[in-house]
Design a protein around this motif. Structure first.
Motif, PDB file in Angstrom:
ATOM      1  N   MET A   1      27.219  48.402  10.500  1.00 14.09           N
ATOM      2  CA  MET A   1      26.768  48.424   9.110  1.00 14.09           C
ATOM      3  C   MET A   1      27.934  48.035   8.214  1.00 14.09           C
ATOM      4  O   MET A   1      29.059  48.404   8.466  1.00 14.09           O
ATOM      5  N   HIS A   2      27.642  47.283   7.189  1.00 15.88           N
ATOM      6  CA  HIS A   2      28.671  46.967   6.202  1.00 15.88           C
ATOM      7  C   HIS A   2      29.103  48.248   5.505  1.00 15.88           C
ATOM      8  O   HIS A   2      28.381  49.215   5.450  1.00 15.88           O
ATOM      9  N   GLY A   3      30.255  48.197   4.938  1.00 20.36           N
ATOM     10  CA  GLY A   3      30.744  49.333   4.174  1.00 20.36           C
ATOM     11  C   GLY A   3      32.128  49.732   4.631  1.00 20.36           C
ATOM     12  O   GLY A   3      32.764  49.049   5.423  1.00 20.36           O
ATOM     13  N   GLY A   4      32.591  50.836   4.120  1.00 17.30           N
ATOM     14  CA  GLY A   4      33.897  51.340   4.515  1.00 17.30           C
ATOM     15  C   GLY A   4      35.023  50.523   3.928  1.00 17.30           C
ATOM     16  O   GLY A   4      34.932  49.986   2.824  1.00 17.30           O
ATOM     17  N   LYS A   5      36.096  50.398   4.675  1.00 20.67           N
ATOM     18  CA  LYS A   5      37.302  49.721   4.201  1.00 20.67           C
ATOM     19  C   LYS A   5      37.214  48.205   4.324  1.00 20.67           C
ATOM     20  O   LYS A   5      38.049  47.502   3.783  1.00 20.67           O
ATOM     21  N   GLU A   6      36.214  47.672   5.025  1.00 23.16           N
ATOM     22  CA  GLU A   6      36.122  46.230   5.274  1.00 23.16           C
ATOM     23  C   GLU A   6      35.204  45.492   4.319  1.00 23.16           C
ATOM     24  O   GLU A   6      35.236  44.279   4.239  1.00 23.16           O
ATOM     25  N   PHE A   7      34.357  46.195   3.604  1.00 22.23           N
ATOM     26  CA  PHE A   7      33.343  45.540   2.779  1.00 22.23           C
ATOM     27  C   PHE A   7      32.969  46.425   1.610  1.00 22.23           C
ATOM     28  O   PHE A   7      32.846  47.632   1.750  1.00 22.23           O
ATOM     29  N   ASP A   8      32.776  45.814   0.441  1.00 27.03           N
ATOM     30  CA  ASP A   8      32.305  46.571  -0.709  1.00 27.03           C
ATOM     31  C   ASP A   8      31.489  45.656  -1.608  1.00 27.03           C
ATOM     32  O   ASP A   8      31.614  44.430  -1.531  1.00 27.03           O
ATOM     33  N   ILE A   9      30.653  46.248  -2.438  1.00 25.27           N
ATOM     34  CA  ILE A   9      29.760  45.507  -3.322  1.00 25.27           C
ATOM     35  C   ILE A   9      29.929  46.032  -4.739  1.00 25.27           C
ATOM     36  O   ILE A   9      29.914  47.241  -4.960  1.00 25.27           O
ATOM     37  N   LEU A  10      30.093  45.114  -5.691  1.00 23.28           N
ATOM     38  CA  LEU A  10      30.116  45.461  -7.099  1.00 23.28           C
ATOM     39  C   LEU A  10      28.702  45.252  -7.625  1.00 23.28           C
ATOM     40  O   LEU A  10      28.154  44.154  -7.521  1.00 23.28           O
ATOM     41  N   VAL A  11      28.110  46.317  -8.153  1.00 25.77           N
ATOM     42  CA  VAL A  11      26.710  46.306  -8.576  1.00 25.77           C
ATOM     43  C   VAL A  11      26.629  46.630 -10.064  1.00 25.77           C
ATOM     44  O   VAL A  11      27.315  47.540 -10.547  1.00 25.77           O
ATOM     45  N   ALA A  12      25.777  45.907 -10.806  1.00 26.45           N
ATOM     46  CA  ALA A  12      25.551  46.182 -12.218  1.00 26.45           C
ATOM     47  C   ALA A  12      24.718  47.453 -12.373  1.00 26.45           C
ATOM     48  O   ALA A  12      24.152  47.964 -11.398  1.00 26.45           O
ATOM     49  N   GLU A  13      24.624  47.938 -13.592  1.00 16.69           N
ATOM     50  CA  GLU A  13      23.856  49.160 -13.853  1.00 16.69           C
ATOM     51  C   GLU A  13      22.392  49.033 -13.456  1.00 16.69           C
ATOM     52  O   GLU A  13      21.752  50.023 -13.131  1.00 16.69           O
ATOM     53  N   ASN A  14      21.849  47.805 -13.458  1.00 18.67           N
ATOM     54  CA  ASN A  14      20.449  47.594 -13.077  1.00 18.67           C
ATOM     55  C   ASN A  14      20.299  47.310 -11.581  1.00 18.67           C
ATOM     56  O   ASN A  14      19.274  46.827 -11.136  1.00 18.67           O
ATOM     57  N   ASP A  15      21.346  47.586 -10.791  1.00 17.09           N
ATOM     58  CA  ASP A  15      21.384  47.382  -9.337  1.00 17.09           C
ATOM     59  C   ASP A  15      21.435  45.923  -8.921  1.00 17.09           C
ATOM     60  O   ASP A  15      21.231  45.600  -7.765  1.00 17.09           O
ATOM     61  N   GLU A  16      21.718  45.002  -9.853  1.00 19.65           N
ATOM     62  CA  GLU A  16      21.901  43.598  -9.489  1.00 19.65           C
ATOM     63  C   GLU A  16      23.268  43.443  -8.827  1.00 19.65           C
ATOM     64  O   GLU A  16      24.275  43.926  -9.326  1.00 19.65           O
ATOM     65  N   ILE A  17      23.282  42.780  -7.671  1.00 21.90           N
ATOM     66  CA  ILE A  17      24.538  42.556  -6.965  1.00 21.90           C
ATOM     67  C   ILE A  17      25.339  41.503  -7.725  1.00 21.90           C
ATOM     68  O   ILE A  17      24.855  40.402  -7.962  1.00 21.90           O
ATOM     69  N   LEU A  18      26.578  41.830  -8.080  1.00 23.80           N
ATOM     70  CA  LEU A  18      27.435  40.900  -8.802  1.00 23.80           C
ATOM     71  C   LEU A  18      28.376  40.167  -7.859  1.00 23.80           C
ATOM     72  O   LEU A  18      28.574  38.970  -7.992  1.00 23.80           O
ATOM     73  N   ILE A  19      28.979  40.880  -6.924  1.00 20.39           N
ATOM     74  CA  ILE A  19      29.900  40.254  -5.977  1.00 20.39           C
ATOM     75  C   ILE A  19      30.061  41.155  -4.752  1.00 20.39           C
ATOM     76  O   ILE A  19      30.012  42.375  -4.855  1.00 20.39           O
ATOM     77  N   CYS A  20      30.201  40.519  -3.599  1.00 19.68           N
ATOM     78  CA  CYS A  20      30.471  41.230  -2.341  1.00 19.68           C
ATOM     79  C   CYS A  20      31.872  40.829  -1.895  1.00 19.68           C
ATOM     80  O   CYS A  20      32.212  39.648  -1.916  1.00 19.68           O
ATOM     81  N   LEU A  21      32.660  41.782  -1.485  1.00 20.03           N
ATOM     82  CA  LEU A  21      34.030  41.519  -1.065  1.00 20.03           C
ATOM     83  C   LEU A  21      34.230  41.970   0.373  1.00 20.03           C
ATOM     84  O   LEU A  21      33.927  43.109   0.722  1.00 20.03           O
ATOM     85  N   ALA A  26      37.194  40.318   8.794  1.00 19.85           N
ATOM     86  CA  ALA A  26      36.208  41.336   9.165  1.00 19.85           C
ATOM     87  C   ALA A  26      34.851  40.699   9.405  1.00 19.85           C
ATOM     88  O   ALA A  26      34.494  39.706   8.784  1.00 19.85           O
ATOM     89  N   HIS A  27      34.092  41.236  10.312  1.00 20.40           N
ATOM     90  CA  HIS A  27      32.699  40.869  10.590  1.00 20.40           C
ATOM     91  C   HIS A  27      32.525  39.447  11.122  1.00 20.40           C
ATOM     92  O   HIS A  27      31.428  38.918  11.116  1.00 20.40           O
ATOM     93  N   GLU A  28      33.575  38.804  11.537  1.00 19.26           N
ATOM     94  CA  GLU A  28      33.517  37.513  12.222  1.00 19.26           C
ATOM     95  C   GLU A  28      32.828  36.412  11.420  1.00 19.26           C
ATOM     96  O   GLU A  28      32.160  35.553  11.970  1.00 19.26           O
ATOM     97  N   HIS A  29      32.980  36.401  10.104  1.00 22.40           N
ATOM     98  CA  HIS A  29      32.436  35.315   9.301  1.00 22.40           C
ATOM     99  C   HIS A  29      33.268  34.055   9.546  1.00 22.40           C
ATOM    100  O   HIS A  29      34.493  34.101   9.494  1.00 22.40           O
ATOM    101  N   PRO A  30      32.622  32.907   9.776  1.00 27.07           N
ATOM    102  CA  PRO A  30      33.363  31.712  10.165  1.00 27.07           C
ATOM    103  C   PRO A  30      34.353  31.199   9.137  1.00 27.07           C
ATOM    104  O   PRO A  30      35.355  30.597   9.492  1.00 27.07           O
ATOM    105  N   THR A  31      34.093  31.421   7.852  1.00 27.35           N
ATOM    106  CA  THR A  31      35.044  30.940   6.848  1.00 27.35           C
ATOM    107  C   THR A  31      36.130  31.960   6.546  1.00 27.35           C
ATOM    108  O   THR A  31      36.941  31.754   5.652  1.00 27.35           O
ATOM    109  N   MET A  32      36.138  33.049   7.277  1.00 26.52           N
ATOM    110  CA  MET A  32      37.143  34.087   7.053  1.00 26.52           C
ATOM    111  C   MET A  32      37.891  34.393   8.346  1.00 26.52           C
ATOM    112  O   MET A  32      38.368  35.497   8.551  1.00 26.52           O
TER     113      MET A  32
END
Length: 101
Positions: A1-21, A26-32
């Protein structure tokens, strides 16, 4: 599962996802995984849609190379597929969903 020290999400007050970091590598993404890859290295653009299958079919009609076919992402538990845009940026098209973090 995403989360913890490897992944975080910045969410607006209306729960709209603004950015994922993600932590680099981490997580074997090909561009990372390889800092020598350019352009778009370290960047993945996510698009949530209710028309994922239609977008995938259009990519096929255009003969656009797909990096990952439609599959269930075990981290997000959502269906998605990935391709690169004309400039080489990694795009992930995912089934529309509300953030449940």
């Amino acid at each position: 599962m995403h989360g913890g020290k490897e992944f975080d999400i910045l969410v607006a007050e209306n729960d709209e996802i603004l950015i994922c970091l993600h932590q680099w590598g981490a997580h074997e993404h090909p561009t990372m995984a390889d800092p020598r890859i350019t352009p778009g290295n370290g960047l993945i653009l996510y698009f949530r849609t209710e028309n994922m299958e239609a977008i995938r079919q259009n990519a096929e009609k255009l003969g656009w190379p797909v990096e990952e076919e439609i599959h269930l992402n075990p981290n997000s538990t959502k269906r998605e597929f990935s391709l690169r845009d004309p400039d080489g940026y990694y795009l992930t098209i995912t089934a529309f969903h509300r953030y449940e973090g």
